[in-house]
Design a protein around this motif. Structure first.
Motif, PDB file in Angstrom:
ATOM      1  N   SER A 170      61.640   3.187 -48.347  1.00 37.94           N
ATOM      2  CA  SER A 170      60.285   2.792 -48.715  1.00 37.94           C
ATOM      3  C   SER A 170      60.307   1.829 -49.890  1.00 37.94           C
ATOM      4  O   SER A 170      61.247   1.820 -50.686  1.00 37.94           O
ATOM      5  N   SER A 185      46.184  -0.940 -50.126  1.00 39.49           N
ATOM      6  CA  SER A 185      45.168  -0.318 -50.966  1.00 39.49           C
ATOM      7  C   SER A 185      44.896  -1.230 -52.147  1.00 39.49           C
ATOM      8  O   SER A 185      45.630  -2.184 -52.387  1.00 39.49           O
ATOM      9  N   ASN A 242      56.681   2.088 -45.683  1.00 37.05           N
ATOM     10  CA  ASN A 242      57.554   3.219 -45.355  1.00 37.05           C
ATOM     11  C   ASN A 242      58.301   2.955 -44.063  1.00 37.05           C
ATOM     12  O   ASN A 242      57.919   2.086 -43.283  1.00 37.05           O
ATOM     13  N   ALA A 264      48.662  -7.227 -43.383  1.00 34.99           N
ATOM     14  CA  ALA A 264      47.570  -6.281 -43.640  1.00 34.99           C
ATOM     15  C   ALA A 264      46.501  -6.968 -44.469  1.00 34.99           C
ATOM     16  O   ALA A 264      46.782  -7.922 -45.192  1.00 34.99           O
ATOM     17  N   GLN A 287      52.136  -0.318 -49.576  1.00 34.61           N
ATOM     18  CA  GLN A 287      53.139   0.735 -49.466  1.00 34.61           C
ATOM     19  C   GLN A 287      53.825   0.594 -48.116  1.00 34.61           C
ATOM     20  O   GLN A 287      53.169   0.634 -47.083  1.00 34.61           O
ATOM     21  N   TYR A 343      45.610  -3.953 -39.933  1.00 35.96           N
ATOM     22  CA  TYR A 343      47.067  -4.067 -39.950  1.00 35.96           C
ATOM     23  C   TYR A 343      47.580  -4.783 -38.715  1.00 35.96           C
ATOM     24  O   TYR A 343      46.990  -4.689 -37.639  1.00 35.96           O
ATOM     25  N   ARG A 376      40.114  -1.863 -43.653  1.00 35.37           N
ATOM     26  CA  ARG A 376      41.507  -2.302 -43.691  1.00 35.37           C
ATOM     27  C   ARG A 376      41.938  -2.671 -42.282  1.00 35.37           C
ATOM     28  O   ARG A 376      41.439  -2.113 -41.301  1.00 35.37           O
ATOM     29  N   THR A 391      50.717   0.778 -45.692  1.00 35.04           N
ATOM     30  CA  THR A 391      49.357   1.074 -46.140  1.00 35.04           C
ATOM     31  C   THR A 391      48.961   0.090 -47.232  1.00 35.04           C
ATOM     32  O   THR A 391      49.680  -0.066 -48.227  1.00 35.04           O
ATOM     33  N   LYS A 425      51.581  -0.911 -38.218  1.00 40.43           N
ATOM     34  CA  LYS A 425      50.639   0.207 -38.179  1.00 40.43           C
ATOM     35  C   LYS A 425      51.366   1.532 -38.218  1.00 40.43           C
ATOM     36  O   LYS A 425      52.353   1.738 -37.518  1.00 40.43           O
ATOM     37  N   ARG A 468      53.088   2.631 -40.594  1.00 36.69           N
ATOM     38  CA  ARG A 468      54.197   2.596 -41.555  1.00 36.69           C
ATOM     39  C   ARG A 468      53.775   1.991 -42.894  1.00 36.69           C
ATOM     40  O   ARG A 468      54.270   2.397 -43.941  1.00 36.69           O
ATOM     41  N   ARG A 502      57.160  -0.278 -52.499  1.00 34.50           N
ATOM     42  CA  ARG A 502      55.757  -0.584 -52.752  1.00 34.50           C
ATOM     43  C   ARG A 502      55.649  -1.936 -53.432  1.00 34.50           C
ATOM     44  O   ARG A 502      56.208  -2.150 -54.517  1.00 34.50           O
TER      45      ARG A 502
END
Length: 118
Positions: free
Chosen positions: A17, A71, A84, A49, A82, A60, A58, A69, A65, A67, A19
Protein backbone atom coordinates in the motif's frame (compact mmCIF):
# COMPACT_ATOMS: atom_id res chain seq x y z
CA UNK A 1 -6.41 29.59 -8.49
CA UNK A 2 -4.66 26.60 -6.91
CA UNK A 3 -1.31 24.97 -7.36
CA UNK A 4 -1.26 21.22 -6.64
CA UNK A 5 1.88 19.62 -5.24
CA UNK A 6 2.02 15.83 -5.00
CA UNK A 7 3.99 13.75 -2.50
CA UNK A 8 4.09 10.23 -1.16
CA UNK A 9 5.36 8.32 -4.16
CA UNK A 10 8.03 5.67 -3.82
CA UNK A 11 8.91 2.02 -4.21
CA UNK A 12 6.54 -0.62 -2.91
CA UNK A 13 6.22 -4.35 -3.37
CA UNK A 14 3.29 -5.82 -5.22
CA UNK A 15 0.41 -6.28 -2.82
CA UNK A 16 1.54 -3.38 -0.69
CA UNK A 17 0.00 0.00 0.00
CA UNK A 18 0.93 3.61 -0.50
CA UNK A 19 -0.83 6.89 0.19
CA UNK A 20 -0.33 9.84 -2.08
CA UNK A 21 -1.04 13.37 -0.96
CA UNK A 22 -1.73 16.47 -2.96
CA UNK A 23 -1.46 19.77 -1.17
CA UNK A 24 -2.94 22.66 -3.06
CA UNK A 25 -2.24 26.27 -2.26
CA UNK A 26 -5.02 28.80 -2.55
CA UNK A 27 -7.85 29.93 -0.33
CA UNK A 28 -10.48 28.49 -2.64
CA UNK A 29 -9.30 24.86 -2.54
CA UNK A 30 -12.60 23.75 -1.08
CA UNK A 31 -14.47 24.90 -4.18
CA UNK A 32 -12.44 22.78 -6.61
CA UNK A 33 -12.99 19.27 -7.85
CA UNK A 34 -9.80 17.24 -7.55
CA UNK A 35 -8.54 14.33 -9.57
CA UNK A 36 -5.71 11.85 -9.79
CA UNK A 37 -4.22 10.73 -13.07
CA UNK A 38 -1.25 8.56 -13.96
CA UNK A 39 1.12 8.06 -16.82
CA UNK A 40 3.27 5.00 -17.30
CA UNK A 41 6.31 5.01 -19.59
CA UNK A 42 5.28 4.88 -23.21
CA UNK A 43 1.61 5.29 -22.39
CA UNK A 44 -0.82 8.16 -22.38
CA UNK A 45 -1.96 9.83 -19.20
CA UNK A 46 -5.04 8.13 -17.83
CA UNK A 47 -7.73 8.96 -15.31
CA UNK A 48 -7.50 7.25 -11.91
CA UNK A 49 -9.98 8.90 -9.54
CA UNK A 50 -11.88 12.11 -8.94
CA UNK A 51 -13.74 13.75 -6.09
CA UNK A 52 -16.06 16.72 -6.07
CA UNK A 53 -15.62 19.81 -3.94
CA UNK A 54 -17.43 18.43 -0.88
CA UNK A 55 -16.20 14.86 -1.07
CA UNK A 56 -19.75 13.63 -1.52
CA UNK A 57 -19.14 12.28 -5.00
CA UNK A 58 -16.25 10.11 -6.11
CA UNK A 59 -15.44 8.24 -9.29
CA UNK A 60 -12.79 5.66 -10.14
CA UNK A 61 -11.27 4.03 -13.15
CA UNK A 62 -12.35 0.41 -13.43
CA UNK A 63 -8.75 -0.71 -13.07
CA UNK A 64 -8.50 0.68 -9.52
CA UNK A 65 -12.01 0.22 -8.16
CA UNK A 66 -12.00 -1.58 -4.85
CA UNK A 67 -8.27 -0.97 -4.36
CA UNK A 68 -7.85 2.82 -4.42
CA UNK A 69 -9.70 5.42 -2.37
CA UNK A 70 -9.73 9.15 -3.02
CA UNK A 71 -10.52 11.52 -0.17
CA UNK A 72 -10.03 15.14 0.74
CA UNK A 73 -9.58 17.33 3.77
CA UNK A 74 -10.60 20.86 2.85
CA UNK A 75 -9.36 22.21 6.17
CA UNK A 76 -5.87 21.05 5.17
CA UNK A 77 -6.19 21.90 1.46
CA UNK A 78 -5.20 18.32 0.72
CA UNK A 79 -6.52 15.44 -1.33
CA UNK A 80 -5.34 11.88 -0.83
CA UNK A 81 -5.14 8.71 -2.84
CA UNK A 82 -4.93 5.57 -0.73
CA UNK A 83 -3.64 2.75 -2.89
CA UNK A 84 -3.94 -0.81 -1.65
CA UNK A 85 -3.17 -4.17 -3.23
CA UNK A 86 -0.79 -2.51 -5.63
CA UNK A 87 0.10 -4.28 -8.84
CA UNK A 88 3.11 -3.83 -11.12
CA UNK A 89 0.79 -2.27 -13.69
CA UNK A 90 0.00 0.52 -11.22
CA UNK A 91 3.55 1.81 -11.58
CA UNK A 92 3.47 5.29 -13.09
CA UNK A 93 3.91 8.94 -12.41
CA UNK A 94 0.82 10.07 -10.57
CA UNK A 95 -0.51 13.57 -11.14
CA UNK A 96 -2.96 15.61 -9.14
CA UNK A 97 -5.30 18.01 -10.91
CA UNK A 98 -7.80 20.65 -9.84
CA UNK A 99 -10.73 22.06 -11.72
CA UNK A 100 -13.85 24.10 -11.32
CA UNK A 101 -15.78 20.93 -11.95
CA UNK A 102 -14.97 17.30 -12.61
CA UNK A 103 -13.63 16.96 -16.11
CA UNK A 104 -12.43 20.53 -16.44
CA UNK A 105 -8.92 20.14 -15.12
CA UNK A 106 -7.29 23.52 -15.12
CA UNK A 107 -4.35 23.05 -12.75
CA UNK A 108 -1.84 20.24 -12.64
CA UNK A 109 0.94 19.21 -10.31
CA UNK A 110 4.38 18.01 -11.33
CA UNK A 111 3.74 14.40 -10.42
CA UNK A 112 5.08 11.83 -8.00
CA UNK A 113 6.48 8.51 -9.11
CA UNK A 114 5.18 5.17 -7.91
CA UNK A 115 7.21 2.04 -8.56
CA UNK A 116 5.77 -1.39 -7.83
CA UNK A 117 8.14 -4.32 -7.70
CA UNK A 118 6.89 -7.81 -8.49
Amino acid sequence: QVQPVESGGGLVQAGGSLRLSCAASGRTFGSYAMGWFRQAPGKEREFVAAINWSGGWRNYADSVKGRFTISRDNAKNTVYLQMNSLKPEDAAVYYCAAGGRVGDWDYWGQGTEVTVSS
